[in-house]
Design an enzyme around this catalytic site. Structure first.
Site, PDB file in Angstrom:
ATOM      1  N   GLY A  10      -0.044   0.596  -1.448  1.00 23.38           N
ATOM      2  CA  GLY A  10      -0.200   1.313  -0.176  1.00 23.38           C
ATOM      3  C   GLY A  10       1.122   1.400   0.579  1.00 23.38           C
ATOM      4  O   GLY A  10       2.181   1.000   0.081  1.00 23.38           O
ATOM      5  N   TYR A  11       1.023   1.936   1.780  1.00 25.16           N
ATOM      6  CA  TYR A  11       2.226   2.229   2.582  1.00 25.16           C
ATOM      7  C   TYR A  11       3.047   0.956   2.866  1.00 25.16           C
ATOM      8  O   TYR A  11       4.206   0.845   2.455  1.00 25.16           O
ATOM      9  CB  TYR A  11       1.767   2.917   3.875  1.00 25.16           C
ATOM     10  CG  TYR A  11       2.834   3.152   4.911  1.00 25.16           C
ATOM     11  CD1 TYR A  11       4.072   3.710   4.572  1.00 25.16           C
ATOM     12  CD2 TYR A  11       2.599   2.852   6.260  1.00 25.16           C
ATOM     13  CE1 TYR A  11       5.042   3.948   5.538  1.00 25.16           C
ATOM     14  CE2 TYR A  11       3.541   3.093   7.236  1.00 25.16           C
ATOM     15  CZ  TYR A  11       4.775   3.633   6.868  1.00 25.16           C
ATOM     16  OH  TYR A  11       5.723   3.860   7.834  1.00 25.16           O
ATOM     17  N   LEU A  59     -11.190  -5.441  -5.209  1.00 21.76           N
ATOM     18  CA  LEU A  59     -11.348  -6.841  -4.761  1.00 21.76           C
ATOM     19  C   LEU A  59     -12.801  -7.177  -4.417  1.00 21.76           C
ATOM     20  O   LEU A  59     -13.142  -8.344  -4.271  1.00 21.76           O
ATOM     21  CB  LEU A  59     -10.472  -7.105  -3.537  1.00 21.76           C
ATOM     22  CG  LEU A  59      -8.956  -7.032  -3.742  1.00 21.76           C
ATOM     23  CD1 LEU A  59      -8.251  -6.951  -2.393  1.00 21.76           C
ATOM     24  CD2 LEU A  59      -8.434  -8.232  -4.522  1.00 21.76           C
ATOM     25  N   PHE A  80      -2.871  -7.169   1.826  1.00 23.20           N
ATOM     26  CA  PHE A  80      -2.821  -5.900   2.564  1.00 23.20           C
ATOM     27  C   PHE A  80      -4.083  -5.072   2.365  1.00 23.20           C
ATOM     28  O   PHE A  80      -4.369  -4.203   3.186  1.00 23.20           O
ATOM     29  CB  PHE A  80      -1.671  -5.018   2.038  1.00 23.20           C
ATOM     30  CG  PHE A  80      -0.286  -5.500   2.340  1.00 23.20           C
ATOM     31  CD1 PHE A  80       0.245  -5.360   3.607  1.00 23.20           C
ATOM     32  CD2 PHE A  80       0.496  -6.076   1.351  1.00 23.20           C
ATOM     33  CE1 PHE A  80       1.531  -5.777   3.901  1.00 23.20           C
ATOM     34  CE2 PHE A  80       1.785  -6.491   1.626  1.00 23.20           C
ATOM     35  CZ  PHE A  80       2.303  -6.347   2.902  1.00 23.20           C
ATOM     36  N   SER A 124      -3.761  -6.662  13.045  1.00 26.73           N
ATOM     37  CA  SER A 124      -3.306  -5.482  13.781  1.00 26.73           C
ATOM     38  C   SER A 124      -3.301  -5.752  15.272  1.00 26.73           C
ATOM     39  O   SER A 124      -4.127  -6.527  15.779  1.00 26.73           O
ATOM     40  CB  SER A 124      -4.273  -4.343  13.464  1.00 26.73           C
ATOM     41  OG  SER A 124      -4.105  -3.302  14.382  1.00 26.73           O
ATOM     42  N   TYR A 148     -13.270  -0.839  12.480  1.00 26.51           N
ATOM     43  CA  TYR A 148     -12.038  -1.254  11.778  1.00 26.51           C
ATOM     44  C   TYR A 148     -11.427  -2.473  12.464  1.00 26.51           C
ATOM     45  O   TYR A 148     -11.126  -3.484  11.817  1.00 26.51           O
ATOM     46  CB  TYR A 148     -11.022  -0.101  11.756  1.00 26.51           C
ATOM     47  CG  TYR A 148      -9.625  -0.561  11.435  1.00 26.51           C
ATOM     48  CD1 TYR A 148      -9.292  -1.006  10.157  1.00 26.51           C
ATOM     49  CD2 TYR A 148      -8.626  -0.601  12.427  1.00 26.51           C
ATOM     50  CE1 TYR A 148      -8.008  -1.465   9.871  1.00 26.51           C
ATOM     51  CE2 TYR A 148      -7.352  -1.054  12.143  1.00 26.51           C
ATOM     52  CZ  TYR A 148      -7.047  -1.485  10.865  1.00 26.51           C
ATOM     53  OH  TYR A 148      -5.785  -1.950  10.590  1.00 26.51           O
ATOM     54  N   LYS A 152     -10.813  -6.695  11.351  1.00 29.97           N
ATOM     55  CA  LYS A 152      -9.572  -7.481  11.456  1.00 29.97           C
ATOM     56  C   LYS A 152      -9.831  -8.769  12.230  1.00 29.97           C
ATOM     57  O   LYS A 152      -9.388  -9.858  11.838  1.00 29.97           O
ATOM     58  CB  LYS A 152      -8.470  -6.669  12.156  1.00 29.97           C
ATOM     59  CG  LYS A 152      -7.963  -5.512  11.338  1.00 29.97           C
ATOM     60  CD  LYS A 152      -7.194  -5.995  10.114  1.00 29.97           C
ATOM     61  CE  LYS A 152      -6.887  -4.892   9.140  1.00 29.97           C
ATOM     62  NZ  LYS A 152      -6.460  -5.362   7.830  1.00 29.97           N
ATOM     63  N   ASN A 198      -2.652   9.555  12.923  1.00 31.90           N
ATOM     64  CA  ASN A 198      -1.552   8.846  13.587  1.00 31.90           C
ATOM     65  C   ASN A 198      -0.421   9.800  13.934  1.00 31.90           C
ATOM     66  O   ASN A 198      -0.258  10.853  13.315  1.00 31.90           O
ATOM     67  CB  ASN A 198      -1.036   7.702  12.704  1.00 31.90           C
ATOM     68  CG  ASN A 198      -2.113   6.656  12.482  1.00 31.90           C
ATOM     69  OD1 ASN A 198      -2.545   6.428  11.367  1.00 31.90           O
ATOM     70  ND2 ASN A 198      -2.565   6.041  13.550  1.00 31.90           N
TER      71      ASN A 198
END
Ligand code: NAD
Ligand code: UFG
Length: 332
Positions: A10-11, A59, A80, A124, A148, A152, A198
């Protein structure tokens, strides 16, 4: 030392893998490609000249994680992997809770079984909700406004309870602010599916003509110019924060903000982008976006003092590198 990086294609994960390889860590990646592409693996190899072991596993399937821990001598994990789109999480909460929580619990169970106790987790700034004052310190009250963010915060709670039950775990929770920018080679970067939510992915698509106009959500906030203020951090600096977290001599359960400590408004970001790239961004002001806070930026004293974290890149670098990535990748 062999490090398992979940979500490593990922990023943020891919940039961190490059940094780890450059620091001579051995890297094993688990990623199911739900939000990344397999060609990132070749790009990582191209940049570093080094090999990575890759498992295309989900996962949420615990036996797959066990398979990796049986085959590889994992010493630490950077976790991540997860779904991250706020809007989608409101529409599909069960998918978000299932993916983000199940994957993490499976991973932690396998780590415990294989006596691997060192983990760095991607949290986050969203866990701070509406901050009571600025800058935001790690001990501020926590709350969330969407599924979301709740995943977290729940995972942070799970990690804290796990640590209370077994203090041989060495846990680092990193609360990221707003990562933008890309690798200097233009090979790695952020490429969200569909229309971006974003700001920076949206700006670069207006710059290339893929999108017509940037809507700025609100110009009546109590900020420097009325537009929302955020703490943008170059993804390379953020990635390096993970290497520092692995090297941290302090053990136990630790929580750090990773940002620059500087607030930038939407208009300031757009103006800087136009200046460094020479490309004009069409823009219009529209209503505030529901759930947005006026301003959000980090206190990074703790990461500076305990990790030696020192962001190197400024907003101009971030704009230049974000643009460089889309220019070099015509399919974006
Ligand atoms: P990303 O979507 O680019 O990377 C996440 C990777 O995890 C993807 O490659 C995806 O394929 C993989 N993945 C997801 N679920 C998986 C599963 N069940 N099994 C295996 N692989 C799975 O996201 P990113 O921007 O690199 O973010 C990385 C982490 O940082 C995420 O946990 C995200 O929530 C968190 N974070 C991101 C930001 C941000 O603005 N980018 C801010 C704060 C926190
Ligand atoms: N914005 C616009 N127009 C757009 C997109 C964004 O004006 O098209 C504004 C927003 O209103 C905000 C700022 O740009 O003021 C930044 O918005 P982003 O969507 O880029 O980032 P957020 O701070 O809203 O949220 C991001 C991630 C969250 C994460 C949070 C903190 O999406 O998941 O950073 O890390 F929790």
């Amino acid at each position: 030392m062999k490090v398992l990086v979940t979500g490593g294609l990922g990023y943020i994960g891919s940039h961190t893998v490059v940094d780890l390889l450059n620091e001579n860590y051995e890297v094993v990646i688990i990623d199911n490609l739900v939000n990344s592409k397999i060609d990132v693996l070749d790009k990582i190899k191209k940049i570093t000249g080094k090999d990575v072991t890759f498992y295309e596993y989900d996962l949420c399937e615990k036996e797959k994680i066990e398979d990796v821990f049986k085959k590889e001598d994992i010493k630490a994990v950077i976790h991540f992997a997860g779904l991250k789109a706020v809007g989608e999480s409101v529409l599909k909460p069960l998918m978000y809770y299932k993916n983000n929580l199940m994957s993490t619990i499976n991973l932690l169970e396998v780590m415990k079984d294989f006596n691997v106790k060192k983990i760095v987790f991607s949290s986050s700034a969203t866990v701070y909700g509406e901050p009571k004052s600025l800058p935001i310190y790690e001990d501020f009250p926590l709350s969330t406004t969407n599924p979301y963010g709740s995943t977290k915060l729940m995972i942070e709670n799970i990690l804290e309870d796990l640590y209370k039950s077994d203090n041989s775990f060495d846990i680092t929770i990193l609360r990221y602010f707003n990562p933008i920018g890309s690798h200097k080679s233009g090979l790695l970067g952020e490429n969200p599916n569909g229309i971006p939510n974003n700001l920076m992915p949206y700006i670069v698509r207006v710059a290339t003509g893929k999108l017509k106009i940037l809507s700025i959500f609100g110009n009546d906030y109590d900020t420097v110019d009325g537009t929302g203020v955020r703490d943008y951090i170059h993804v390379l600096d953020l990635a390096h924060g993970h290497v520092l977290a692995l090297k941290n001599p302090k053990t136990g359960l630790k929580i750090y903000n990773l940002g620059t400590g500087l607030g930038t408004s939407v208009l300031e970001l757009v103006t800087t982008f136009e200046k460094v790239t020479g490309v004009k961004i069409n823009k219009q002001f529209v209503e505030r976006r529901k759930g947005d806070v006026a301003a959000c930026y980090a206190a990074i004293n703790k990461a500076k003092e305990e990790l030696g974290f020192a962001p190197k890149y400024n907003i101009s670098d971030m704009c230049q590198d974000s643009y460089n990535y889309v220019k070099k990748n015509k399919d974006i």
